[in-house]
Structure formats: C-alpha cells, structure tokens
Design an enzyme around this catalytic site. Sequence first.
Site, PDB file in Angstrom:
ATOM      1  N   GLU A  45     108.639   8.898  33.196  1.00  0.00           N
ATOM      2  CA  GLU A  45     108.087  10.138  31.993  1.00  0.00           C
ATOM      3  C   GLU A  45     107.284   9.914  31.269  1.00  0.00           C
ATOM      4  OE1 GLU A  45     109.238  12.669  32.267  1.00  0.00           O
ATOM      5  OE2 GLU A  45     111.338  12.414  33.152  1.00  0.00           O
ATOM      6  N   HIS A  89     103.589  10.451  33.963  1.00  0.00           N
ATOM      7  CA  HIS A  89     103.133  11.617  33.540  1.00  0.00           C
ATOM      8  C   HIS A  89     102.281  11.554  33.182  1.00  0.00           C
ATOM      9  CE1 HIS A  89     105.974  13.676  36.691  1.00  0.00           C
ATOM     10  NE2 HIS A  89     106.813  14.049  35.958  1.00  0.00           N
TER      11      HIS A  89
HETATM   12 ZN   LIG Z   1     108.997  14.122  36.982  1.00  0.00          ZN
END
Ligand SMILES: [Zn+2]
Length: 1035
Positions: free
Chosen positions: A474, A477
């Site tokens: 995450e 990202h």
């Molecule tokens: Zn992802």
Amino acid sequence: MDLFDSNTAERTNLPRNMIENSMFEEEPDVVDLAKDSNTFPAFSTLDPDEVAYEPRSSRLLVRGLGENDMDDDEEDCESSARLLGMSFMNRSSAHRSNSSPYIRQSPPRTCSRPSACTMVVCVLVLVIVASLVMVMYLLPGCTFTRAGCPKSNKTAPLEPVYPNSTNGELFPWAELRLPHSIQPLSYELTLTPDLDNMTFTGRTVIKMSVLHSTKRIVLHAANLNITKAMFKLGDGQAHDVTVLEYKPRQQIAVKFPEELKTGQQCVLIFDYSANLSHTYDGFYNSSYTDKDGNKRVLAATQFEPLSARKAFPCFDEPSFKATFLIRINRKPSYMTLSNMPQTKTTPISNDLMQDEFEKTNVNMSTYLVAFIVGNFTSVSSNAAGTNVSVYSIPEKKEQTGFALATASKLLQFYNGFFEIEYPLKKLDLVAIPDFLAGAMENWGLITFRETTLLLDSNSSHLEKQVVASVIAHELAHQWFGNLVTMSWWNDLWLNEGFATYMEYMSLQEILPNLDTGNLFLSVRFRAMDKDALNSSHPVSTEVNTPEQVEEMFDSVSYEKGASILLMLNASLPKEQQFKKGIIQYLNTYSGLNTQTEDLWNSLTQVEVSTPRQNISEMMSSWTSQKGFPLVTVSRKGDQVTLSQEPFLLTSDNTTQKSRLWNIPITYVNDSCSLALQCRQMYTLKYKTENLKVPESVKWLKLNYKNTGFYVVDYGNDGWNALIEALSKNISVLTPEDRASLIYNIFALSRLGRVPFQQVLHLLNSMSGETEPSPVTEALLQLNSIYRLLDKRQESGLAARMKAYIMNHFGSLMKNQSWGEEQSLSKQELRSALVSTACILNEESCTDQAKSLFKKYHDSNFTIKIPGDLQQAVFTVAAQSEDDWETLLELYTATTHDAEKRKMLKGLASTQDPRRIAWILKAGLNGDIIQTQELPLIINTVCNGFAGYLFAWDFIQVNWDRLIEKFPVGSFAIQTIVKSTTSQFSTQAHLDQVQAFFSSLKQRGSQMRSVQEALETIRLNKRWMESNLKAIGKWH
Ligand SMILES: [Zn+2]
C-alpha cells in the site's frame, strides 16, 4: 488495493488445486459472438435499457439529436472496436420489442386504415425496402462479420442512438466512458452521515473547466437521490438546473441551450441524500461488537474501482484528477478521518460538529478519496517529517506497534528509493473491522482489514510477514498509483504489478529476516498457473464494462505484473537502468496519468553508463499478449538449440503458436551454478536460435533462480543429466532453482510433454531436500493430485498417492518439533509438512495436534500454540464434536485477528454436513461470522471431501445474494467460482457447471473466471484420463 485472499495470505495453507486447464479455445479474431465475451460483452446480454444502434437504409442516424450535438472530440472517441460492436447490435435491434424505451422515429403512418389500394402500396414499399436491405447485406464479398461491411460504408458514419433518462427525456451521452470536453478542477464535499438510520446527506460543489465547447456536462452518480442542482458559469449567478440520469451506466447529465465555450470555467452544485451502503463499496456501514458486548457502528469508504459515484456526484474515472476539500458533520461521540489532516472543528448544532480537512495539495483520482466516521484510537510517530499513525478500535490499540514501526521504516525507504518525498503531511493506516479487500491505498488514509494490520506480541513471523507485505504494497502505491496513475483500468497492472513488485523488493531490503523471497517465488508459480490457461488475458488488456473493470483485479495484473518487472530488473545490468528509469517515470508523470508504453519509454530513454537496452521492444511482448513461453533446450556437443512456443494447456492452439516473446534467458552449468556471477545471459527473440557452450559442460539449468516468466523443457537427455547431478549432490543448484525444476516438470506433465514417471524420478533425486521452497512446491503439487483422486473417489489411487507423500517426506515430517521455532524458514517448512501430514490423517501428526489443543484447552487458553502450527492444530481439533464447539466459542471471543482467521478455517474444515451447512449460512448472514470471510469459508469447505459438493449447491442456490455482497467479476467472486469448481474432473460436473453459469446471463455468465473454471475442469479430466493408469502402476 491488496486482494489479501490471494497468494500472500493463503501461503501457509498448502495445497490448493493447481492442476488447471481448457475449453474456450477460439482465437480473438474468430467471429463467434457468443464466446467472444471480452470484446463485446454487451451483445448477448443486451439490456433493453442499453444503447441500441439501428441501421436505416445504408447509414445509421442519430436518433432524436441533431448531428451537430456531438462534440468533435467525442466523435473521435468512437473507437473502431466500438463501431464494430455497433454493427452487430444492428442485427439484434430487430428482435427488440416495441416497448423499448428509446426514442425512435415514428414509423411511417401509412396503412393505418388499410384499404385495398393502400395495402398494395404498402406491400410494394415493403418489397422495395426488403430488396434494398438484402442487396446491401448480400453484396458480393461483404460477408456479415463483426466488422459488417466497412469498405462500402465510407460515407456512412455510425452514430449512436441516445437512451432515455429516468424522466423520459433524452440522455445526451451514449458511451461507458465520459466525454473529455469538461475537466473537473476541484471538489468540495460536505457530508452528514446518520449512523443511527444508516443514511447520509451531502453537498458537492464541482469547479470545472471547459476543454472543448459543448452543450452538456456528463458525470457519474449512483444511488444518490439528488434533491437540488445548481449551475454557475464564470462569475455569473447560480441557477437551478435539471439533472438527467441514466441509471444503467450510473451517469447523470445537465444539458444547456447554449454552448459552454472552450476555456470557460463553471460550477455545479448538488444536494443529495442516500443510504449508507450495506455492501463493501461506496460509503458503507460496518459494525463490530466491543469488549462489553455492545454493537458499535462506523462508516467507511471503499471507492476503487467504481464506487466514488455512490458517495458523491463525480467524474469517476482515474484520469479525471482534481483537488478535494472535505467536510464531515458528525455527532460529538464520533471522530472522523480523511485523506488530509483535519484543520478545524466547528459546532453547527446541539449535537452536530463539523470537521474540516485541508484541501488536497495534489491532484487526485476519485477512487483514492476516503473518509471514515467511527471510534478509533491511534498511535503515532514521525517519519522523515511525515506524521504516521495507526488507528484501530480502542480495544485493539495494543496490536498497532508492529504496523507503526514497519510503516515508518518503509516510508523512509521509499522516500529514498524513489528520490521523491511522500507529498502529504500525514499518513494514516486504519484497521476497519469489516472490510473486504486486504487493504486500500487511499492517499494519506490507507484502510486495512484488521488481519492485515494488527498483531499482538505473540504473533508469529509468518503473521508479521503478511502484515509487512500488505503495508509495503500500500505504501508503494502512494507513488505507483497515487502520484502517477494509469489512464484507464486496462493498465491496472501499472498500479498493482508495481506495488506487488515493490512489496517484495522493499522488504528484502529493510526486513530481510521476513524472508519474502520464498513467498515471491511461490507467487510467481501461481501466476503462471493462471496464465497458462486459454482464458487468461494480456497484462494490458481492453476493458469495456464495469464487470471487466472488476475482473482486472486478478493475479495477471498483480502477480504476473510483478513477475515481469522482476524479470526485467534481473536482466538489466545491476539495478541502474531499472531504478533510474522508474525514478524518471515518476518524475516525468508526477500528478498525471500514464499508459504502459510510457513506462517502457522512460526505462529505455534513461541515461546509463552501460549499454542501454531497448526495453520497449522487449517488454511489450510480455504485456500485449497473454500467456508465457515454453523454452525447449536441445543439445548436440557444444551446440545448444533454444526454441520457444506458447505454453498453453490446451490442445487446439494452432494459430497461437505464432506468438513470440523477447525472452531474457539466463542459464548456469555444472562448472558454476550457484553464485550470481555464474549466471550467463542470452536473449531469445526468434522461434529458434543457437548458442555455444563448452563441450565439457555436463548440464545446463535455465532461468537462474526462476526470475524469468517462462517454463523450460530440457528434453529427455537434459532432464536425465539434471536428475543424475541432483541425485549425487542436491546442493549443485540453489533452492530456488530446485523449486523451479519441480514447478517446471509438473507443468510439463500437465501439458503432456513429460510422463508422470519422469516427475517422480526428479522428486526421487531430491529425496534429501530440506529447504522450504522446493519442499512446499512439491507438497502443493502432490497434494493437488491427491485431492483430485480423493474427490473422484479413486480411493485406491488416493491411498497410493498418500503413501508416496508419506514415504517421500515422512522422515522430514517426523523430524519436526512441535515447540516454538524461531527461524522463519523452518517455520515455513514445518507449517507445510505438518499441515499435509494432518490433512492426510497421519496418526502421529493428528495425535500431536490433539494433545497440543488439549494442553491449550486445559490451560484455559493461556499456553500458546506456535503460530505456524495453529492452523494444523485447529483443523484437527475441529474434527471432534466437542472441540468444534470449543473452537466456535474461542472464535467469537478472541480479538487476535490472525488467530481468529485460523480458527475459522479450522471450523470450516469440519466434515460434519450439518456444521458445514451452518457455517456457510453464518458466513452469508454476517452476524456471528462477518461476510467478508465467506470466500475463505467456501474455499476451506471445498478442500474437504464432505463439503465440496455441498458448497457447489450452496453457491447455486444463493448466487443472487452472493453478487449483492460481492460485485460480479470481483476478486471475491473469482475466488468463490474457482474454489467451488476447480476440483471437478468429470464430464457430469463439467456439464453442471456449464449449465449453471450459462443460466446466469448478465448475472455472471460472462465472467472470465467462469471460462477459467470450465477450462480447469476439462484439463483435470484430461489429466486424470491420461494418468490414472500411470498412477495405478507406479511403485
Ligand atoms: Zn494494490
């Protein structure tokens, strides 16, 4: 987004059926609409509410709107695929009833009072019209294919028929994608959720710029009751406007009598109300029971991919980036969170406070917007100037420490690695009690399942590995996805493949003791399993419907995407070009949207001292075609011939054999095979190429450490040489290479290229194996065969398979201790061995597990079961009546989520039909067991003999309720379809599965996972038919 129930979390439960395989063998260019669902999904399920295109004479007319009403740029948007689609829809329109809601030109009113004369005239007119139509369609050379008759149609542009809005007026847009004439600049959202009544009201103010003159603004909204809408042009006065809605596409529109001119700015203001969603997307309500037994409610968001429109009207496509200012009105007893730090809190009435958040300092896609209302506590620390906090419900505050430390470390690592500072002032990580995905990367407010964020002090290394992996994914990202975003969902892999790759790469750097290398290796094997099916798709693939958007969240986008990045990085000199290239990519496109080609170009153009490689040329062969190559090696003296062909587990694939990849081959040989320096490289671009090796070389091993995404067949001689070398000394190859050989030979056996006997020869040559990667891979493959035999009720053969597994791994299994184990790799090994032995009902294993559970029970659950053994122990315990009940009590009481999930899997592994029925129902109802766990329950039930047919009935009976909770095409539905069907291997089951899914029509029949299921059953059947005898004979 992290899918969680994919390979990462399921790693420690060994065998899932991996014998996979085929039916939809047609090539994309074969005109067969019923099967070519990817390109023209709307055809066979054409809803009367959808746009229709009709032929009229030799051209198509825009119905109801003057042609000038179409913007130039919008006409350009008509892709050729779309046009092709239209020509087929033309035919279907003949079957439409007169009740079609579309505005159509009235038919000629002649013959309304028939007389003999008018009848004759009518018949004549009809004959002439029919003749014209026949001449047009049956012109020589104009076969009525999907492409219609394009060459003769040059002067006849295909134009859409616009559908009706809900109020009966014409809706001014006929595409799934929004027009690009309007660009949103900023949103101001004010939301008032009512957690007592599970509703909310909202006001959304959108500032926009007109990019191309137009008479309409089209945007998204779903399930919102818009009570008032106003429009303001430039500095003018705001005035009320009528909002048209077209529900099938979740679009709304405002039409204007005068054109809005290029360069003008304008504002739309919407007031609306809606229900909080009961599913897992949009602005949804979640609840949990606190430690005093009280039900607590909260509301959270999950917008990726298509659900921001359920919380506020917006341009809900990733390329419409804008800034956001968010205000939330709440009761004083709640707190709120959003992407940005809170700036102020103002009382607005006796029992309502308004929290306002800073306006985002970055342009952001709508799917990354997030807000939460509830009761949370947090821990915080400062990492490189960013305030990092981990939020949980109050009673789980003690479980947040590991996440906070890991997130802080990773944030600093990524800041350094990408050479771009994380752009927001704060980063919150929030554990949401009921959450479907593993986690969601909302900018500055990452949401997680509790299991993927929270750990207590007793958590095992394997549990830490899961949490660290999800956080690393995450956080990656925040750059790959949030800062630079794919333009459209067809390139989702740019987000997900990269985040998945960075997750393993970063953890190997900063937390090497978590041993994520082995995990990544097994993830690559599983990605190849799926990509070997004809139902797979290219990494970058066309996406035309909401269901297809959902389906992009699969192992091709995630794991294959990550695998090809690893292959690229491993084939470039050091990391220089790769790292510099991605930094250049992030800098060039910061705040913008990209396509796959932009990444390859950045990587190709970067300045490096070593000879630069044309990455675009090499990598597009991996992203634009599905599947992967099988490389065959043959050798004569010093001459080695390498050839490539697609690895396809299907028999009729003649045309696909022409596909070629640009393969960065690596290889080692008997004189030097372990260190990186031993590795030699060769790029295979053509079908067949030759290379030379010294004649003294005894054997070659290709795909060093399995960093490449291809399977290798060494031919009889090559395999025999490797088997001989391994029999003498297993350490001539790295553990990764040994696991790679095992994966390869099972894959080739599935393909029918090597006899099963050869598979056993290889395994026998590695009988001294003690490394986790090769052992877990071999166990997984053997177990999957065992399960198929078991489910076919081939009990004699299943017993032979069990005996083989126990013979081969028995001593290693017996050598495992049942106490605490510190080394992660030993935990991995032990977990795999013990799970298998207990699943196979090996008495020494089940006795140990029972006694460990008894100690646990007798100590009033204070004596800890080692984390890596918990699953096996709970599974054995759940087979006894009393212990199943105890386990259920424990499940409802425990607050340690990782352990709780293992208890649930134990409960679902029961072989008692009444309990199986109960647990499936409980998962669907969501009271005692949260519905987020239903895919896991179904998967576990299906692994057992008693439950797999039951689960298949269950999903057929409850399909509509399932797709209410989990969208058609979503990862949860993909998991459910795969779990319930992948262990079938008979014609009768194939027929059943086919009949059920085709009866679903638009409720799921078009899903890729359905094709995958049918293909898998066919391959299971084929493999069984051709190998049953061999298994019967083997000794
Ligand atoms: Zn992802």
